[in-house]
Every structure is written in structure tokens, then in C-alpha cells.
Design an enzyme around this catalytic site. Sequence first.
Site, mmCIF file in Angstrom:
data_model
loop_
_atom_site.group_PDB
_atom_site.id
_atom_site.type_symbol
_atom_site.label_atom_id
_atom_site.label_comp_id
_atom_site.label_asym_id
_atom_site.label_seq_id
_atom_site.Cartn_x
_atom_site.Cartn_y
_atom_site.Cartn_z
ATOM 1 N N ASP A 275 -2.239 -1.024 -8.353
ATOM 2 C CA ASP A 275 -2.196 -2.121 -7.383
ATOM 3 C C ASP A 275 -3.618 -2.346 -6.867
ATOM 4 O O ASP A 275 -4.426 -1.422 -6.823
ATOM 5 C CB ASP A 275 -1.280 -1.685 -6.234
ATOM 6 C CG ASP A 275 -0.897 -2.786 -5.270
ATOM 7 O OD1 ASP A 275 -1.787 -3.252 -4.544
ATOM 8 O OD2 ASP A 275 0.293 -3.141 -5.210
ATOM 9 N N HIS B 210 2.621 1.601 0.805
ATOM 10 C CA HIS B 210 1.933 1.684 2.100
ATOM 11 C C HIS B 210 2.771 2.317 3.201
ATOM 12 O O HIS B 210 2.224 2.720 4.230
ATOM 13 C CB HIS B 210 1.507 0.281 2.563
ATOM 14 C CG HIS B 210 0.477 -0.367 1.697
ATOM 15 N ND1 HIS B 210 -0.720 0.230 1.385
ATOM 16 C CD2 HIS B 210 0.460 -1.583 1.082
ATOM 17 C CE1 HIS B 210 -1.427 -0.578 0.610
ATOM 18 N NE2 HIS B 210 -0.723 -1.675 0.402
#
Length: 433
Positions: free
Chosen positions: A189, A154
Site C-alpha cells: 500500500d 491502520h
Amino acid sequence: MGTVGEAGASLPSSSDGTKRRVSYFYEPTIGDYYYKQGHPMKPHRIRMAHNLIVHYRLHRLLEICQPFPASTADMCRFHSEDYVDFLSSVTPEMLASLSSENADTFKLDNSDCPAFDGLFQFCQASAGGSLGAAVKLNRGDADIAINWAGGLHHAKKSEASGFCYVNDIVLGILELLKHHARVLYVDIDIHHGDGVEEAFYTTDRVMTVSFHKYGNFFPGSGDIRSIGCDEGKYYAMNVPLSEGMNDDSFRGLFRPIIQKVMEVYQPGAVVLQCGADSLAGDRIGCFNLTLKGHADCLQFLRSFNVPLMVLGGGGYTMRNVARCWCYETAVAVGVEPENKLPYNEYYEYFGPDYTLHIEPKKTVNKNSARYLEALKNTLLERITKKQHVPSVQFQERPPDTDSPVQEEEAEDSRNNIGPLWNGDPYDSEPEQG
């Protein structure tokens, strides 16, 4: 596949009969870092996974490497200099004293992305492992390189996001691009791999494929219509899913999509982010994958015998993260661990069954067969629009990174819909259920 248990390990083998040289990066201090009390991200899970790997004797089948810390210059190959300087100097006390406007500049806060003691050293270890893994693959010294402390997908160029501060994946891919014309990035993920997609959104030299929960879920990006732009058009692929995703449904999407991507794109290297929050029973995730369903992605990519970097990522039920990454280490070297766990320093965490594998939850798969078939067909059709094996214009190759590898055997659409975690009070393990 061979079997491995407490007494030892068989020689590695695989379904295609080819052994793999596996390098495994582990920083012994990684488990010492602590975000803050009550925070779901716990680097200790990496130490737990390593402990299982050693007690299953898998370390005997690996080249174990301690990564050199990534330097500020390494990080600035992607991140902005002022952001890296901030990370290298920020302390919890300093962050608390900043005005809200200044503190918001780099998106550190006291919730998702706190400033904790040793923050920069943690980032250096994570990024150093992924850089070291890339160097190993580039030099042909390994077929598979693992860094469970990596996968922090991220982080953006100038800001922290979703528990991630430095995007080790982007740094690792940039290193791979020194030797490979094309790199494929695959993300399993439960959260969209937004930071990596954003970094390579306008290039065809990196193709990103993310399988993730979509809809009122962090980070809010990853719509099927996000496909890249300019030279990168059709080289970003998003597979948006709903809660309850199980092994059979996931395999039915993953294998045909990745098969077609490998045929059309023909990457010189592959990076697989194995975030374990897509497992059944995760504190934050809402998929229903077992270890075998999750690891099937690694097994399938391994079968192509293309240089493969394997990284960690999310995962917030520590005992299951440890189970998962231990099992996937075994898959990398080509052995099948016994289901009964060997006695280890964290044995009590794995009760009451004390087994390696986990059972799926009794939950509804909200991904209908009709939706999954339509999704698969749409994406397969889209892959055919890509240029077959996009070429790269001749250019001077950047110098190789000095070997960040110190070997030693170890025994031990971009909208934000809110935080990744909203202060779940359930913090301690072991936990049952």
C-alpha cells in the site's frame, strides 16, 4: 501461464510448474456499505472486483467461501474490549451527540473515520474473511487465501485510523501464529502499515516489511530508522519512498529485499497487503505502478510456495482497484487474463478503452537510482544482522478458531501529520483520465 477470457479459463499453471489451491473469501453484501457522501473509501470497489472475477470466469478456478462474521471475542484478541463495545453500538446519531472529548477517545470522527450505518457488520465481514483465510491456510486446505475486503492496516488496539476500524491483518496473523513459528507481513500500500508494525514491534515471531511513500504523508511513520525493539529489533523493516515510483524501480527493490528476507527469516506463512493506492492515477496515491508492476510482488511471493494470505487495503480510483484485484486473483491461480474486458455490470466505468491494464502516467520518478541503490544496500545489510531463523520457545498452542468458513459458490516514528484525506470533492465515478 495460461490465458483466460470471456469464453472461459484455462487450467491454472505457473512459471514454476506448480498449481496452487486458492480460496477466495467474499461477502456478497460488502458493496452495500457506504462511509458517507464524498468519502474516498468505497467498499463498492470490492463488488466491482468480484464482478470482473466472475465475468473472466476466474471463479471456476477458485474455492469461493463466504466468511462467517468475526465475533466480538475474535476482535478482542487484539483490540480492547471497550473499543470493540463502542464499535458494536455506535451510530451516526450517537457520534454526533457525543462531546468532542468523548468522541475523540476512539478516534472516530466525521472525516476520515465516520460512524456509518452497518459499521460493525462491515468490520465483522472484513475481519471474518481474514480469520477464515488464516484457518484455511493453517489446516492446509489452501495454498493461497484471498480476502479483498481485508488489509485495513491502520487500525490500532483502541482507535480507528485512516479509514480503518478493526485490524483484520493483526487478527489473521495471530491466527496463523497458532500453527507457524514465524509469519512475514509485506505491505505494498502507498501508506505505511503502521497498525500492523505497532502490534508486532517487540516480537521476532512476526517480521513486517512496508514499502510506502514517506515524508509529509499519512500516517507520518515508517522511517527507515524504525526497526523494532526488544526481541523485535531488526524485525520491522521500512522502505521509505518518494512519489513517482515506477514498475522497474519497485521491482528492483522488492525482489532482492524479499528474497533475502525469505532466505534469512524463513517464515512459515506470508501475509501480503495489496493496497491498490500505489497504482498510477490513484485519487490519493502518488506512485506510478501499473497492474503488472503491482502484481509482480504477488507473483514473486507466490513462487516461494509458502502458505500465502493475500489482502486488499487502500485504493481510491474504483475502476483501477477492481482491475488490480481481478488481475491479482488471476495471478494467484496462475492464468493471464485477456486485456480486453468482458462485458459486465460496471462496463461503463472502464471507458474509454475498456481494457484490463492501465498505462503509467507521464510523471517524474523522484526516487533517484543512486538513492534506491543506497536504500537497497542499507536494508540488505540490515537483514544480515537478524538471527537466522529465530526459534520459538515451546508453549501451549491456543485453541484453533472454529471454522469461520461457510462455503458457497458465488456467481456474483508515530507522529501524525494530518488526515489521510482532506475532503476531496471529486466523489463520483465513472471518471476519465
